[in-house]
Design a protein around this motif. Structure first.
Motif, PDB file in Angstrom:
ATOM      1  N   THR A 151      12.183   7.990   5.010  1.00 61.08           N
ATOM      2  CA  THR A 151      11.162   7.967   6.044  1.00 61.08           C
ATOM      3  C   THR A 151      10.305   6.721   5.880  1.00 61.08           C
ATOM      4  OG1 THR A 151       9.401   9.282   7.097  1.00 61.08           O
ATOM      5  CG2 THR A 151       9.570   9.408   4.692  1.00 61.08           C
ATOM      6  N   TYR A 152       9.161   6.688   6.560  1.00 65.51           N
ATOM      7  CA  TYR A 152       8.265   5.535   6.465  1.00 65.51           C
ATOM      8  C   TYR A 152       6.856   5.976   6.857  1.00 65.51           C
ATOM      9  CZ  TYR A 152       6.178   0.960   7.200  1.00 65.51           C
ATOM     10  OH  TYR A 152       5.341  -0.117   7.131  1.00 65.51           O
ATOM     11  N   TYR A 153       5.898   5.230   6.350  1.00 70.09           N
ATOM     12  CA  TYR A 153       4.475   5.493   6.585  1.00 70.09           C
ATOM     13  C   TYR A 153       4.133   5.628   8.071  1.00 70.09           C
ATOM     14  CZ  TYR A 153      -0.585   4.594   5.848  1.00 70.09           C
ATOM     15  OH  TYR A 153      -1.945   4.654   5.803  1.00 70.09           O
ATOM     16  N   GLY A 154       4.935   5.012   8.929  1.00 70.13           N
ATOM     17  CA  GLY A 154       4.715   5.094  10.373  1.00 70.13           C
ATOM     18  C   GLY A 154       4.891   6.491  10.934  1.00 70.13           C
ATOM     19  N   ALA A 155       5.377   7.427  10.128  1.00 70.62           N
ATOM     20  CA  ALA A 155       5.430   8.834  10.556  1.00 70.62           C
ATOM     21  C   ALA A 155       4.053   9.474  10.496  1.00 70.62           C
ATOM     22  CB  ALA A 155       6.389   9.616   9.659  1.00 70.62           C
ATOM     23  N   GLU A 156       3.195   8.940   9.641  1.00 69.59           N
ATOM     24  CA  GLU A 156       1.871   9.525   9.408  1.00 69.59           C
ATOM     25  C   GLU A 156       0.765   8.777  10.143  1.00 69.59           C
ATOM     26  OE1 GLU A 156      -1.219  10.016   5.656  1.00 69.59           O
ATOM     27  OE2 GLU A 156       0.931   9.786   5.271  1.00 69.59           O
ATOM     28  N   PRO A 195       9.713   4.613   1.266  1.00 73.34           N
ATOM     29  CA  PRO A 195       9.507   3.301   0.644  1.00 73.34           C
ATOM     30  C   PRO A 195       8.512   2.466   1.454  1.00 73.34           C
ATOM     31  CG  PRO A 195      11.846   3.755   1.031  1.00 73.34           C
ATOM     32  CD  PRO A 195      11.060   4.734   1.827  1.00 73.34           C
ATOM     33  N   GLY A 196       7.902   1.499   0.789  1.00 75.64           N
ATOM     34  CA  GLY A 196       7.163   0.485   1.519  1.00 75.64           C
ATOM     35  C   GLY A 196       8.136  -0.347   2.329  1.00 75.64           C
ATOM     36  N   PRO A 197       7.625  -1.261   3.163  1.00 74.28           N
ATOM     37  CA  PRO A 197       8.527  -2.062   4.001  1.00 74.28           C
ATOM     38  C   PRO A 197       9.493  -2.900   3.165  1.00 74.28           C
ATOM     39  CG  PRO A 197       6.277  -2.916   4.064  1.00 74.28           C
ATOM     40  CD  PRO A 197       6.216  -1.593   3.366  1.00 74.28           C
ATOM     41  N   VAL A 231      13.620   2.106  -5.257  1.00 77.25           N
ATOM     42  CA  VAL A 231      13.854   3.316  -4.466  1.00 77.25           C
ATOM     43  C   VAL A 231      15.003   4.126  -5.057  1.00 77.25           C
ATOM     44  CG1 VAL A 231      14.435   4.241  -2.189  1.00 77.25           C
ATOM     45  CG2 VAL A 231      12.992   2.198  -2.384  1.00 77.25           C
ATOM     46  N   GLY A 232      16.081   3.441  -5.433  1.00 75.09           N
ATOM     47  CA  GLY A 232      17.251   4.141  -5.959  1.00 75.09           C
ATOM     48  C   GLY A 232      16.967   4.895  -7.238  1.00 75.09           C
ATOM     49  N   ILE A 233      16.293   4.258  -8.181  1.00 75.91           N
ATOM     50  CA  ILE A 233      16.030   4.911  -9.463  1.00 75.91           C
ATOM     51  C   ILE A 233      15.051   6.067  -9.303  1.00 75.91           C
ATOM     52  CG2 ILE A 233      14.984   4.535 -11.740  1.00 75.91           C
ATOM     53  CD1 ILE A 233      16.364   1.814 -11.760  1.00 75.91           C
ATOM     54  N   ALA A 234      14.049   5.909  -8.447  1.00 77.38           N
ATOM     55  CA  ALA A 234      13.110   7.010  -8.204  1.00 77.38           C
ATOM     56  C   ALA A 234      13.815   8.194  -7.538  1.00 77.38           C
ATOM     57  CB  ALA A 234      11.948   6.526  -7.342  1.00 77.38           C
ATOM     58  N   THR A 235      14.713   7.902  -6.616  1.00 74.75           N
ATOM     59  CA  THR A 235      15.469   8.969  -5.953  1.00 74.75           C
ATOM     60  C   THR A 235      16.355   9.703  -6.958  1.00 74.75           C
ATOM     61  OG1 THR A 235      15.453   7.731  -3.864  1.00 74.75           O
ATOM     62  CG2 THR A 235      17.096   9.484  -4.083  1.00 74.75           C
ATOM     63  N   ALA A 236      17.010   8.951  -7.823  1.00 74.61           N
ATOM     64  CA  ALA A 236      17.851   9.574  -8.844  1.00 74.61           C
ATOM     65  C   ALA A 236      17.021  10.480  -9.754  1.00 74.61           C
ATOM     66  CB  ALA A 236      18.573   8.502  -9.658  1.00 74.61           C
ATOM     67  N   PHE A 237      15.836  10.035 -10.132  1.00 73.19           N
ATOM     68  CA  PHE A 237      14.978  10.888 -10.958  1.00 73.19           C
ATOM     69  C   PHE A 237      14.707  12.216 -10.268  1.00 73.19           C
ATOM     70  CE2 PHE A 237      10.541  12.383 -11.047  1.00 73.19           C
ATOM     71  CZ  PHE A 237      10.562  13.031 -12.277  1.00 73.19           C
ATOM     72  N   TYR A 252       6.107   8.696  -1.766  1.00 74.91           N
ATOM     73  CA  TYR A 252       5.899   7.280  -1.472  1.00 74.91           C
ATOM     74  C   TYR A 252       6.323   6.406  -2.647  1.00 74.91           C
ATOM     75  CZ  TYR A 252       3.236   8.684   2.629  1.00 74.91           C
ATOM     76  OH  TYR A 252       2.861   9.214   3.828  1.00 74.91           O
ATOM     77  N   ILE A 253       7.132   5.420  -2.355  1.00 78.67           N
ATOM     78  CA  ILE A 253       7.517   4.408  -3.336  1.00 78.67           C
ATOM     79  C   ILE A 253       7.139   3.072  -2.690  1.00 78.67           C
ATOM     80  CG2 ILE A 253       9.374   3.494  -4.770  1.00 78.67           C
ATOM     81  CD1 ILE A 253      10.879   6.147  -4.172  1.00 78.67           C
ATOM     82  N   ASP A 254       5.863   2.724  -2.807  1.00 80.25           N
ATOM     83  CA  ASP A 254       5.343   1.600  -2.023  1.00 80.25           C
ATOM     84  C   ASP A 254       4.260   0.806  -2.749  1.00 80.25           C
ATOM     85  OD1 ASP A 254       3.259   3.394  -1.979  1.00 80.25           O
ATOM     86  OD2 ASP A 254       3.075   3.496   0.192  1.00 80.25           O
ATOM     87  N   GLY A 255       4.210   0.919  -4.067  1.00 74.65           N
ATOM     88  CA  GLY A 255       3.201   0.193  -4.810  1.00 74.65           C
ATOM     89  C   GLY A 255       1.788   0.683  -4.554  1.00 74.65           C
TER      90      GLY A 255
END
Length: 261
Positions: A151-156, A195-197, A231-237, A252-255
């Motif tokens: 998804t993306y922040y633009g949903a919120e 994720p962030g952009p 994004v990949g490593i966080a998703t795997a976790f 959110y994975i966006d710093g």
């Protein structure tokens, strides 16, 4: 790439499907590469014959035992992918759905002016396809599992030029919560990753995207942009048993960008 520690085979014996790899800049590629690095077998799809030459070398790098076309708007293709997984593996531990689409004129226009056909196509590919994949994955996750979508922040919040895709992502995030509630008793967890952009092929269709990247870099507390490997490593976790009591979340994975006004 952030390489997992040598011998850290957290997903040895696990099997998953990653949908949405277009090239080596795709978020889906970051996810597939992370799961494979942690020891999982990964099935991969490609959109069509035009996309295949870009995805096939990546599938070989993953040693993907299943490599099939999947255009969610083509009747029967989704079912064919899951039939192949059923025949070859008989089970599934994780699914990564990283696809979205809006017709160019619908994406470029105001939400208020969205034509019905453009709205329906956007929702079909960007939201309904994840719901359908969850339906098809459920009987293969007899021991539990994890479903992920992007998804993306633009949903919120209203993001300039994100337009109809923001509406679709908001629906997708709601679907994640309902699916998590319905599938949780079976040990199946469902998350939306935000994720962030990122400078992906999909993002290239958003007008003035470079300005959005610059803004994210300036405003995020981490002062840097996320990568596909982050994004990949966080998703795997989140797919690991260690995160078994986490479900139904937008992560959110966006710093830290999403916490800043």
């Amino acid at each position: 790439m952030v390489i997992p520690a040598a011998g850290l085979r957290l997903f040895e014996g696990k099997r998953g499907l990653v949908v949405g790899i277009a090239n080596d800049q795709s978020i889906a590629w970051g996810c597939a590469r992370a799961f494979r690095a942690f020891g999982a077998e990964v099935a991969v799809t490609y959109l069509n014959d035009k996309a295949r030459p870009y995805v096939e070398p990546l599938a070989r790098e993953l040693e993907a035992p299943i490599f099939l076309p999947l255009d969610t708007t083509v009747p029967g293709q989704m079912e064919a992918v899951f039939a192949a997984i059923t025949e070859q593996w008989g089970e599934l531990d994780f699914l990564v759905h990283s696809i979205a689409f809006a017709p160019r004129d619908t994406l470029a226009g105001r939400v208020t002016d969205a034509p019905l056909d453009g709205f329906l196509k956007t929702m079909e590919v960007s939201c309904w396809s994840f719901i359908r994949m969850g339906h098809l994955a459920e009987p293969l996750m007899r021991k539990g599992g994890a479903l992920f979508t992007m998804t993306y922040y633009g949903a919120e919040k209203v993001i300039e030029n994100y337009n109809i895709m923001g509406v679709a992502k908001a629906a997708l995030e709601s679907a994640v919560r309902y699916m998590a509630a319905e599938l949780g008793p079976k040990g199946i967890r469902v998350h939306a990753i935000s994720p962030g952009p990122l400078a992906t092929r999909a993002a290239s269709g958003i007008p003035e995207f470079d300005a959005l990247l610059d803004k994210a870099r300036r405003k995020a507390p981490a002062r840097e942009l996320v990568t596909i490997d982050d994004v990949g490593i966080a998703t795997a976790f989140l797919a690991h048993e260690s995160a078994r009591l986490m479900t139904g979340q937008v992560l959110y994975i966006d710093g830290g960008y999403n916490i800043i006004d």
